[in-house]
Structure formats: structure tokens, C-alpha cells
Design a protein around this motif. Structure first.
Motif, PDB file in Angstrom:
ATOM      1  N   PRO A 153       0.839  -1.212   0.000  1.00  0.00           N
ATOM      2  CA  PRO A 153       0.000   0.000   0.000  1.00  0.00           C
ATOM      3  C   PRO A 153       0.866   1.251   0.000  1.00  0.00           C
ATOM      4  O   PRO A 153       2.013   1.237   0.463  1.00  0.00           O
ATOM      5  CB  PRO A 153      -0.812  -0.121   1.295  1.00  0.00           C
ATOM      6  CG  PRO A 153      -0.718  -1.555   1.691  1.00  0.00           C
ATOM      7  CD  PRO A 153       0.610  -2.049   1.201  1.00  0.00           C
ATOM      8  N   ALA A 154       0.309   2.346  -0.481  1.00  0.00           N
ATOM      9  CA  ALA A 154       1.079   3.581  -0.638  1.00  0.00           C
ATOM     10  C   ALA A 154       1.185   4.390   0.646  1.00  0.00           C
ATOM     11  O   ALA A 154       2.018   5.295   0.723  1.00  0.00           O
ATOM     12  CB  ALA A 154       0.455   4.441  -1.736  1.00  0.00           C
ATOM     13  N   ASP A 155       0.368   4.093   1.675  1.00  0.00           N
ATOM     14  CA  ASP A 155       0.342   4.982   2.848  1.00  0.00           C
ATOM     15  C   ASP A 155       0.163   4.262   4.179  1.00  0.00           C
ATOM     16  O   ASP A 155      -0.165   4.878   5.183  1.00  0.00           O
ATOM     17  CB  ASP A 155      -0.780   6.013   2.686  1.00  0.00           C
ATOM     18  CG  ASP A 155      -2.134   5.357   2.440  1.00  0.00           C
ATOM     19  OD1 ASP A 155      -2.202   4.114   2.408  1.00  0.00           O
ATOM     20  OD2 ASP A 155      -3.120   6.101   2.280  1.00  0.00           O
ATOM     21  N   ARG A 156       0.376   2.942   4.209  1.00  0.00           N
ATOM     22  CA  ARG A 156       0.174   2.197   5.465  1.00  0.00           C
ATOM     23  C   ARG A 156       0.888   0.852   5.351  1.00  0.00           C
ATOM     24  O   ARG A 156       1.304   0.447   4.267  1.00  0.00           O
ATOM     25  CB  ARG A 156      -1.308   1.988   5.742  1.00  0.00           C
ATOM     26  CG  ARG A 156      -2.015   1.175   4.676  1.00  0.00           C
ATOM     27  CD  ARG A 156      -3.528   1.152   4.899  1.00  0.00           C
ATOM     28  NE  ARG A 156      -4.202   0.316   3.914  1.00  0.00           N
ATOM     29  CZ  ARG A 156      -4.487   0.687   2.683  1.00  0.00           C
ATOM     30  NH1 ARG A 156      -4.168   1.908   2.280  1.00  0.00           N
ATOM     31  NH2 ARG A 156      -5.087  -0.149   1.859  1.00  0.00           N
ATOM     32  N   PRO A 157       1.006   0.118   6.465  1.00  0.00           N
ATOM     33  CA  PRO A 157       1.645  -1.198   6.402  1.00  0.00           C
ATOM     34  C   PRO A 157       0.819  -2.176   5.577  1.00  0.00           C
ATOM     35  O   PRO A 157      -0.410  -2.081   5.534  1.00  0.00           O
ATOM     36  CB  PRO A 157       1.710  -1.633   7.866  1.00  0.00           C
ATOM     37  CG  PRO A 157       1.571  -0.380   8.655  1.00  0.00           C
ATOM     38  CD  PRO A 157       0.703   0.527   7.848  1.00  0.00           C
ATOM     39  N   PRO A 158       1.439  -3.138   4.921  1.00  0.00           N
ATOM     40  CA  PRO A 158       0.687  -4.165   4.189  1.00  0.00           C
ATOM     41  C   PRO A 158      -0.163  -4.990   5.154  1.00  0.00           C
ATOM     42  O   PRO A 158       0.300  -5.324   6.260  1.00  0.00           O
ATOM     43  CB  PRO A 158       1.781  -5.013   3.538  1.00  0.00           C
ATOM     44  CG  PRO A 158       2.995  -4.145   3.516  1.00  0.00           C
ATOM     45  CD  PRO A 158       2.890  -3.268   4.717  1.00  0.00           C
TER      46      PRO A 158
END
Length: 719
Positions: free
Chosen positions: A234-239
Motif C-alpha cells: 500500500p502507498a500509505d500504510r503497512p501491508p
């Protein structure tokens, strides 16, 4: 990546090789036959052409990374290539032959001022991560260790790579190699957008805040997730499935935090894998050969502090009475005479101006603003006219550029005036107007625009009495208190300064001196040999003859000259990878004056000149009580076949003038003007005028660590 047509490496019976000339990391020049292979084009982050090459004098294999003539006309592309070269050279010097060196590309040579600039590297190791689908767990551990180690090494140098991605990281099954060094910025610099999600962290995509080493930790974590899963995170959080990958979960879970402040540093991640490793990382630190010269600088300042200063702080005898000023052309005294005024008609011919019929004060002021006065002070001098505003705002502040004709004074002064008219003085509470709009328009048309468009300026003939002083331009400068003062700029042909009364009278009226040091004449460094050969000059151990000629004509007070001065190491782009030039030349333009920082720059320039050029080149500093030293480049690079391929990009051309204006009280500095040059008061930062007026400390100058980088978007793969 798309390929372009280019002949492959020719065989033994093929056509003969071309010649390739470039600079080695040592600074020496090398010219060798070269055979090149098929060329590939990479579009981002900069449009580079990449091809294999063989240097035929020793058979060395390498990779050439270059810009086409069309692409190199873009200053942003050249700036990125400069950053890449400077970073690689710095790392190669710091790492030497240590075990860390293979983590980065090894540069063989470079040529950055040509129409098609290029870098030469050892062939890259391994395969770009873009070609690896999934990596095994054992390899992931080694890969993570090496990548974090590379980030730690960069952090120790104050550097941050913004382009960590599958395209810029290579793997040969045993070691990582990090490319994409054109993306490097200085830690603590304002963030600017670079790269794309998910490898670019959120704060970097938004261009907010200051660059932090933990920005690259996000990028590295995203790269590791891609190698472990074959998918993008993801571009803005943990997978969401991070917990399913034990090693990733243990090592880099916090690296996916949306805020840099919540992520671990590269050293912290490295220590999770191998405790104590980060502390054992050591970089080669070359001996500081300028340290004894720094001590000499401090001793010289101490002597200046103890010397008595003149009460006026100006050259004795400089004052003129009854509103008289020196005519900038014939250098005789002149005062406003309403019976000798002229204006130009539609055919640009001078016509007498009669003020008797103009009773409206607003119109009268406007007419006077565009009027000129015929100077008759020297009947033998050719007819010349002085703009009325030059005569109606008190004694002009006269700034004289001093140096031999080959030092680049004309280019430096042109860019200095251009920077003023571009608003460069506004952060310091100063505004400008042209003294004579027609004259200024002509100056911009004939000097500024051609130089900005890449034309090398011709040497201009002197115009003053006995050909020792050429008037260049004058501006009206208004300070934050509303006080207006003309500032006149002169170019002194000092080596030809004849001993006449006119010369002495002019020099006594000079308010500020700018001594321009040509590094090719002063510094016997190997990286300057090529420039000396091109220009047909040699190192002069006796200093610039113009400096001594001017200094010998001025009277001293208390053992020192009282006229403020600045020394400028010009053409500094010739030494842009040489410490300490690299440190200062890459700094962004100042928005306020920090006395401590200015003395630091002065100390570095003093140490460089004293170490390599000798005391003769420091004579202005030794003779003048208040003298600062600066690093500047009028063009940002050297000409190629009579032109600057990407136009002339000035660097730090205003700082010497700002120092002189501060010494004359036109720029406010905490601690007083002497704090800049001799450190008489405690070193405190200067603030913009609006903060001085409020008495607050907001808006203090924030130091930055690296060059201005152009905005780019994505990483690219090196084949």
C-alpha cells in the motif's frame, strides 16, 4: 527502456575507435581511444543514454551514462548529473578499498561541461531487482543487511537517497549495489517531490517538511515487501499481510509508519539484524590539511579586532563637499546643474530640458526621473551624460571589481546585477530601481540576456580616464528604512592602473572592493590543469598583479585599509567536487545573513588559498580590516565551443555584495556589521528586516545541506 540505433562494439578488424577525454577522480585528465556498444535510453528520473564501452589504451570495460545534446540543454538534467557525479565521487573517496565500497557504483571518470556530458562507471554488478520476482528468505536477510548498511553510510555523509526502488537496487546473489544516486539530497533539506508510490514515502510525495534518513527506510521496506511477496505494498500504510512474513514483520514493521518520525532509522534496522554493526561502520576521513591555516585565519582576525578602526569606516578622503560626486565616466567631480539637463526624443536624440514651464511637482519629479545631465567637467573627454537620479540621492556607494582581465569579473558582475534585478535583495529588506531606465534596458539586452542564453560575454574595453576604471551600471537601492542610495558598479583593470591623479582620486572615492580570484591562476591543483591548458595560462605564485596595484594606492589607518572588501573565489564550478568548495557551492541562495556561517565560509576559503596558493593571494584579506571571503560561480559550468550548453546558471553571486552592503549598514545584521568580517560581537544569526522591526526571532535562517534539485518523479533501471 527502448534502444536507439548505434553500432555495437567493433571487432579487431572493424573501424578505428573514437577518442574520449574525461577527468579522473584524482582530478587528472585522461584521453584514450574508446569503442562503444549499443545505446539504450532511460527516460526517468532523467533522460540518460547508456551504453557499454571499452577504453582501448588498457582494455578497461565500463558503462557510459550521458546526456544527449538536446537533453543537456535542460539545466535540470545537468543538475541531476552533477549530483550523481558529486555523490559517487564523495562515496568513492570516503569508502576507498573497504568492504563497503562494492555497495555503490565506482566512478571511473566524468566530463560535465561538454555539450554531451557523461559519467563513466565500472560495469554494474548483478541484476536489477525489477527482474527478480521473489527472493528466498536467506537471501532476504543478506539483502536487508546490505541495503540498510548502504543507507547508514549515506547518512554518515549527511546524504539521503530518495530513489530507492527496484530499478535502482541490484543484487548479484551475495551483495547489494545501490544506484540512482542522482536522487540524493541533503538531510535536513526541504523535501521536494520525487519518485512514485509505493516506493516514495507519503511525506516525500507531498514535498512537505525536511528530508529525513527515515524517508529511505520506507522505500527500503517497500522494496523488501516486493521481494518477499512479488506484490506492491500500500502507498500509505503497512501491508495487511505483513504478519505472514516473519522476518519482514520483525525487522521492518515500523518502517511502514505513515510518518517518518515513527519509523526506525537505518542504523536501528541494521542493529535488529546484527547488533552493534551500525556502531562499527567507519568511513575514511582524509586528514584536514587546512586545519593549521584555519588557526592562522583566527589569529589574523584577532589582530584585526585589536587594531583601531577609523571613525567613519570609509576610505580617508572619500567625502566630497556640496553635493558633489564623481562622474562615473570621466571620474571628475560633478554636481546637479539644472541648466544642463536633457531628455531623449522619439528618435533617441538628446534635447535640452527647460524646467521653467513645469510647475506641477508630480510631473516635475517624473520628468527629472528620466532626465540626464551633460557632464562638462573634463572638456577633453568625449561627450557623456549622467542620469539625474544619480546626482540627487547623495553620495553614491561605489563598488569596484578588481582582478586581471581573465578572472571572469564581467560575468560575475553581470550575474550579480541580474540577481538584484530578479529580486535577490528583497529578503533583506532592499528594493531597487534603475537609475537610468534606458541604460539599464541596454545592459539587460546586451549583457544579461545573452549570458543567460549561453553566450560567452566578450571582454569589454575600458572607458574611463587612462583606461583603469570602466563604469558598468548603477542602481538605486532603497533599504527597509526608506533611505535611497545610488550604488555604482565599476570594473577595474588593475594591472594596467597608471599612477595618475585621476586614478588616485577615483580609488579614494571607492566604498567597497570585490577582489576576484581566478582558481586557474591561484591553485596548482591537478583538476585545473585542463583549464590552464585551454586558456594558455599558468599558476602565478606572486598573486594577482591587480590586487597589489590597487592596494598600494590606498592609504592605511591603524595598519589596515578601512574600505570594506570581499574576496571571491570565482569560477568555483571548476572545483565543484573539491572540499571545501563542494560544501559551499551547493548551498541554496541565502535569505538572511548569518555572521557565524559567513565567517565559516571565509575561514574555509582562507584555508584553501593559504594551503595551495600561498599568502600572496591573500593580500587583500591581510591588508583590509573588514574583508570576507566567498565561493561563487557566475556560470555554473564552463563553456563548450564558445557557449554554455544549458545557459549560464549562477551560484552564490550575491553573497559578496550582501556582505559589503551589510558593512555599509544597508543590510541589518545582529551584532553589527563588524560581526560579519572580524567577529567583534557574539555570533548571532541575522533575520529579515520585518523580523528586526518586530524585534522577534521568527523566520531565522535555516541551514541546508545540499544543492537545489529539480523535481522528478520515477526511478529508472540501469541495464
Amino acid at each position: 527502456m527502448t534502444s536507439t540505433t548505434h553500432s555495437p562494439l567493433p571487432g579487431p578488424g572493424g573501424p578505428g575507435p573514437d577518442k574520449l577525454a574525461f577527468t579522473l577522480p584524482s582530478g587528472r585528465r585522461r584521453v584514450t581511444p574508446v569503442r562503444v556498444g549499443r545505446e539504450f535510453r532511460r527516460e526517468r528520473p532523467l533522460p540518460q543514454l547508456i551504453r557499454k564501452a571499452v577504453l582501448d589504451d588498457d582494455g578497461q570495460q565500463c558503462v557510459q551514462v550521458r546526456l544527449s545534446a538536446r537533453d543537456s540543454a535542460n539545466p535540470a538534467a545537468r543538475a541531476l548529473l552533477d549530483i550523481e557525479a558529486g555523490t559517487t565521487l564523495q562515496l568513492n573517496q570516503a569508502l576507498g578499498d573497504t568492504d563497503y565500497a562494492p555497495l555503490f557504483p565506482r566512478i571511473i571518470g566524468y566530463e560535465l561541461d561538454a555539450a554531451e556530458p557523461f559519467l563513466l562507471y565500472d560495469p554494474p554488478r548483478g541484476t536489477a531487482v525489477t527482474r527478480i520476482q521473489v527472493m528466498g528468505a536467506a537471501d532476504q536477510g543478506v539483502f536487508t543487511r546490505d541495503l540498510m548498511l548502504a543507507l547508514c553510510l549515506l547518512e554518515r555523509r549527511g546524504l539521503l537517497p530518495r530513489g530507492v526502488s527496484p530499478a535502482t537496487v541490484r543484487w548479484d546473489g551475495a551483495r547489494v549495489q545501490l544506484w540512482g544516486l542522482e536522487s540524493v539530497t541533503g538531510i535536513g533539506r526541504p523535501r521536494r517531490p520525487w519518485g512514485a508510490a509505493p516506493f516514495c514515502p507519503p511525506e516525500q510525495r507531498d514535498g512537505e517538511g525536511l528530508a529525513d534518513p527515515r524517508d529511505a527506510v520506507w522505500s527500503a521496506a517497500q522494496l523488501l515487501y516486493r521481494l518477499a511477496t512479488g506484490r506492491l505494498g500500500p502507498a500509505d500504510r503497512p501491508p495487511p499481510d505483513l504478519g505472514e512474513h516473519r522476518m519482514l514483520d520483525q525487522m521492518v514493521r515500523d518502517a511502514f509508519a505513515p510518518r517518518a518520525a515513527d519509523r526506525p532509522t537505518p542504523a536501528q534496522v541494521l542493529d535488529l539484524m546484527a547488533p552493534g554493526t551500525a556502531r562499527r561502520v567507519r568511513l575514511a576521513v582524509p586528514p584536514d590539511e587546512t586545519r593549521p591555516h584555519h588557526d592562522a585565519f583566527e589569529e589574523a582576525l584577532q589582530l584585526k579586532r585589536q587594531a583601531p578602526a577609523s571613525r567613519t569606516g570609509r576610505t580617508p578622503g572619500a567625502e566630497t563637499a556640496n553635493g558633489e560626486v564623481l562622474c562615473p565616466y570621466c571620474l571628475e567631480t560633478i554636481r546637479l546643474d539644472l541648466t544642463k539637463l536633457f531628455v531623449t526624443d522619439s528618435r533617441m536624440q538628446y534635447q535640452p530640458l527647460d524646467l521653467k514651464g513645469i510647475n506641477n511637482p508630480v510631473r516635475r519629479t517624473d520628468v527629472m526621473r528620466g532626465a540626464v545631465q551633460k557632464c562638462t567637467a573634463d572638456p577633453e573627454f568625449p561627450a557623456h551624460y549622467i542620469a539625474v537620479p544619480y546626482l540627487t540621492h547623495g553620495r553614491p556607494l561605489t563598488v569596484a571589481m578588481v582582478g586581471q582581465s581573465s578572472t571572469g569579473k564581467s560575468h560575475l558582475l553581470t550575474q550579480m546585477i541580474a540577481a538584484i534585478t530578479d529580486g535577490g535583495l528583497e529578503p533583506f529588506g532592499l528594493k531597487w530601481q534603475s537609475v537610468n531606465p534606458e541604460q539599464h534596458a541596454r545592459f539587460v539586452r546586451d549583457r544579461v540576456q545573452p549570458l543567460r542564453n549561453g553566450k560567452v560575454l566578450d571582454h569589454t574595453a575600458a572607458l574611463g580616464m587612462d583606461d583603469f576604471a570602466r563604469f558598468v551600471e548603477s542602481l538605486l537601492i532603497t533599504d527597509a528604512r526608506g533611505q535611497v542610495r545610488p550604488v555604482a558598479f565599476f570594473d577595474l583593470g588593475g594591472e594596467d592602473l597608471v599612477r595618475t591623479d585621476a586614478a588616485l582620486r577615483f580609488l579614494l572615492g571607492v566604498d567597497a572592493l570585490v577582489f576576484v580570484v581566478d582558481p586557474a591562476l591561484a591553485l596548482p591543483l591537478p583538476q585545473l590543469d585542463h583549464a590552464r591548458q585551454r586558456w594558455g595560462v599558468e599558476v602565478n605564485r606572486d598573486g594577482d598583479l591587480a590586487f597589489g596595484t590597487v592596494l598600494d594606492r590606498l592609504p592605511k589607518s591603524g595598519g589596515y585599509l578601512d574600505v570594506p572588501a570581499a574576496m571571491v573565489l570565482g569560477k568555483a564550478d571548476l572545483l565543484r567536487f573539491q572540499p571545501p568548495v563542494d560544501r559551499w557551492l551547493t548551498r541554496p541562495p541565502a535569505t538572511s545573513l548569518d555572521p557565524e556561517l559567513m565567517r565559516e565560509e571565509s575561514r574555509d576559503v582562507y584555508g584553501l588559498l593559504r594551503r595551495h596558493a600561498g599568502q600572496a593571494w591573500l593580500r587583500p584579506f591581510d591588508a583590509v580590516r573588514r574583508c570576507t571571503l566567498h565561493i561563487a560561480s557566475a556560470t555554473g559550468g564552463q563553456e563548450d565551443q564558445g557557449r554554455y550548453p544549458a545557459g549560464a546558471g549562477p551560484r552564490r553571486v550575491l553573497e559578496p555584495l550582501l556582505s559589503l552592503l551589510a558593512m555599509h549598514g544597508m543590510v541589518q545584521v545582529r551584532g553589527g556589521a563588524d560581526a560579519l568580517a572580524i567577529g567583534e560581537a557574539p555570533a548571532l544569526e541575522a533575520v529579515p528586516w520585518e523580523e528586526v522591526e518586530r524585534g522577534g526571532d521568527a523566520g531565522r535562517f535555516e541551514r541546508a545541506a545540499g544543492p537545489e534539485e529539480p523535481e522528478e518523479s520515477e526511478g529508472g533501471e540501469l541495464q
